[in-house]
Design a protein around this motif. Sequence first.
Motif, PDB file in Angstrom:
ATOM      1  N   PRO A  90       0.876  -1.117  -0.032  1.00  0.00           N
ATOM      2  CA  PRO A  90       0.130  -0.121  -0.043  1.00  0.00           C
ATOM      3  C   PRO A  90       0.860   1.386   0.085  1.00  0.00           C
ATOM      4  N   GLU A  91       0.251   2.309  -0.483  1.00  0.00           N
ATOM      5  CA  GLU A  91       1.152   3.547  -0.808  1.00  0.00           C
ATOM      6  C   GLU A  91       1.261   4.184   0.648  1.00  0.00           C
ATOM      7  N   GLU A  92       0.135   4.026   1.390  1.00  0.00           N
ATOM      8  CA  GLU A  92       0.615   4.805   2.730  1.00  0.00           C
ATOM      9  C   GLU A  92       1.777   4.239   3.464  1.00  0.00           C
ATOM     10  N   VAL A  93       2.003   2.652   3.347  1.00  0.00           N
ATOM     11  CA  VAL A  93       3.127   2.076   3.813  1.00  0.00           C
ATOM     12  C   VAL A  93       4.616   2.734   3.511  1.00  0.00           C
ATOM     13  N   ILE A  94       4.454   2.994   2.081  1.00  0.00           N
ATOM     14  CA  ILE A  94       5.846   3.575   1.526  1.00  0.00           C
ATOM     15  C   ILE A  94       5.970   4.815   1.916  1.00  0.00           C
ATOM     16  N   GLU A  95       4.997   5.610   2.153  1.00  0.00           N
ATOM     17  CA  GLU A  95       5.045   7.040   2.485  1.00  0.00           C
ATOM     18  C   GLU A  95       5.211   6.976   4.033  1.00  0.00           C
ATOM     19  N   SER A  96       5.083   6.259   4.799  1.00  0.00           N
ATOM     20  CA  SER A  96       5.362   6.008   6.403  1.00  0.00           C
ATOM     21  C   SER A  96       7.008   5.832   6.406  1.00  0.00           C
ATOM     22  N   ILE A  97       7.371   5.036   5.490  1.00  0.00           N
ATOM     23  CA  ILE A  97       8.644   4.603   5.576  1.00  0.00           C
ATOM     24  C   ILE A  97       9.696   5.790   5.244  1.00  0.00           C
ATOM     25  N   LYS A  98       9.228   6.299   4.044  1.00  0.00           N
ATOM     26  CA  LYS A  98      10.032   7.745   3.725  1.00  0.00           C
ATOM     27  C   LYS A  98      10.113   8.516   4.591  1.00  0.00           C
ATOM     28  N   LYS A  99       9.045   8.658   5.561  1.00  0.00           N
ATOM     29  CA  LYS A  99       8.765   9.869   6.351  1.00  0.00           C
ATOM     30  C   LYS A  99       9.620   9.285   7.604  1.00  0.00           C
ATOM     31  N   ASN A 100       9.661   8.066   8.005  1.00  0.00           N
ATOM     32  CA  ASN A 100      10.070   7.897   9.287  1.00  0.00           C
ATOM     33  C   ASN A 100      11.808   7.538   9.095  1.00  0.00           C
ATOM     34  N   LYS A 101      12.147   6.988   7.972  1.00  0.00           N
ATOM     35  CA  LYS A 101      13.478   6.840   7.526  1.00  0.00           C
ATOM     36  C   LYS A 101      14.006   5.324   8.221  1.00  0.00           C
ATOM     37  N   VAL A 102      13.173   4.749   8.986  1.00  0.00           N
ATOM     38  CA  VAL A 102      13.362   3.498   9.853  1.00  0.00           C
ATOM     39  C   VAL A 102      12.335   2.654   9.611  1.00  0.00           C
ATOM     40  N   CYS A 103      12.252   1.209   9.389  1.00  0.00           N
ATOM     41  CA  CYS A 103      11.296   0.386   9.245  1.00  0.00           C
ATOM     42  C   CYS A 103      11.706  -0.956   9.890  1.00  0.00           C
ATOM     43  N   LEU A 104      10.849  -1.494  10.823  1.00  0.00           N
ATOM     44  CA  LEU A 104      11.037  -2.805  11.190  1.00  0.00           C
ATOM     45  C   LEU A 104      10.070  -3.812  10.348  1.00  0.00           C
ATOM     46  N   LYS A 105      10.658  -4.713   9.779  1.00  0.00           N
ATOM     47  CA  LYS A 105       9.825  -5.669   9.128  1.00  0.00           C
ATOM     48  C   LYS A 105      10.025  -6.894   9.150  1.00  0.00           C
ATOM     49  N   GLY A 106       8.943  -7.784   9.377  1.00  0.00           N
ATOM     50  CA  GLY A 106       9.084  -9.238   9.383  1.00  0.00           C
ATOM     51  C   GLY A 106       9.076  -9.843   8.099  1.00  0.00           C
ATOM     52  N   GLY A 107       9.492 -10.931   7.891  1.00  0.00           N
ATOM     53  CA  GLY A 107       9.262 -11.400   6.611  1.00  0.00           C
ATOM     54  C   GLY A 107       8.042 -11.430   5.854  1.00  0.00           C
ATOM     55  N   LEU A 108       8.042 -11.347   4.362  1.00  0.00           N
ATOM     56  CA  LEU A 108       6.695 -11.387   3.617  1.00  0.00           C
ATOM     57  C   LEU A 108       6.739 -12.539   2.849  1.00  0.00           C
ATOM     58  N   ALA A 109       5.835 -13.654   2.814  1.00  0.00           N
ATOM     59  CA  ALA A 109       5.767 -14.689   2.052  1.00  0.00           C
ATOM     60  C   ALA A 109       5.593 -14.274   0.614  1.00  0.00           C
TER      61      ALA A 109
END
Length: 289
Positions: A90-109
Amino acid sequence: MAKRSIPALNRVLSNLRSQPPPPCPSLLSQTRSVTYMPRPGDGTPRGVTLIPGDGIGPLVTGAVERVMEAMHAPVYFERYEVHGDMKKVPEEVIESIKKNKVCLKGGLATPMGGGVSSLNMQLRKELDLYASLVHCFNLPGLPTRHENVDIVVIRENTEGEYSGLEHEVVPGVVESLKVITKFCSERIAKYAFEYAYLNNRKKVTAVHKANIMKLADGLFLESCREVATKYPGIQYSEIIVDNCCMQLVSKPEQFDVMVTPNLYGNLVSNTAAGIAGGTGVMPGGKYHY
């Protein structure tokens, strides 16, 4: 002896104050240990994008959340539910990552042999996450077959076999394209050598298959060699990927920093992490210096 006027003395003192202090010998002799991670902030809570993901992802990211809470760390999480069966991130996820500069992500199947394309690859391309860094090392008290393992695998993360460029020419015939560019090869090579320089590493080894893929991997090696000339204090070597895997399981302590194209990096980093007892730190992100 003649007395100096007050204005003259003020001028002398002003000149002395403007001169930089002499360097401290103890500081000059210190070894540097610098990473690409940002320095601690001023304690103001900082937003972090959280994608629990699939499989064990929620379990791992949930543990991190509990640790951050117990530490009273100045971070807060912006949680997004993203799963591997979705058509796109989702686009809002991309925008959140760009804004925060840090992302904690689990594996995506990722579906096997069909279905939607990898969301992990979409994130890499969208955010230009060109460098994956895996630090594999022995832990005290955890016995393993090999000791003194301390390997950093730096993998180009956007092109090569893992770029997902495939198409069916005619029924029963599929072409899978391996794209290697000088720009991306030089960029990852520079990252590897700069990491080695800043972290007091002595050697960088380029992993390749240029004996067979003479143009593609040949270009990767050419780029690594050019960058190596700018770091004369760091030893540079090259190794064919199949020999590399054999050397990793027989004598891993010979390796220091390894720089690889996309596919080989996946194989080498998992091998190195297994040798070290399963220990690996995988930021897998883009770093600028």
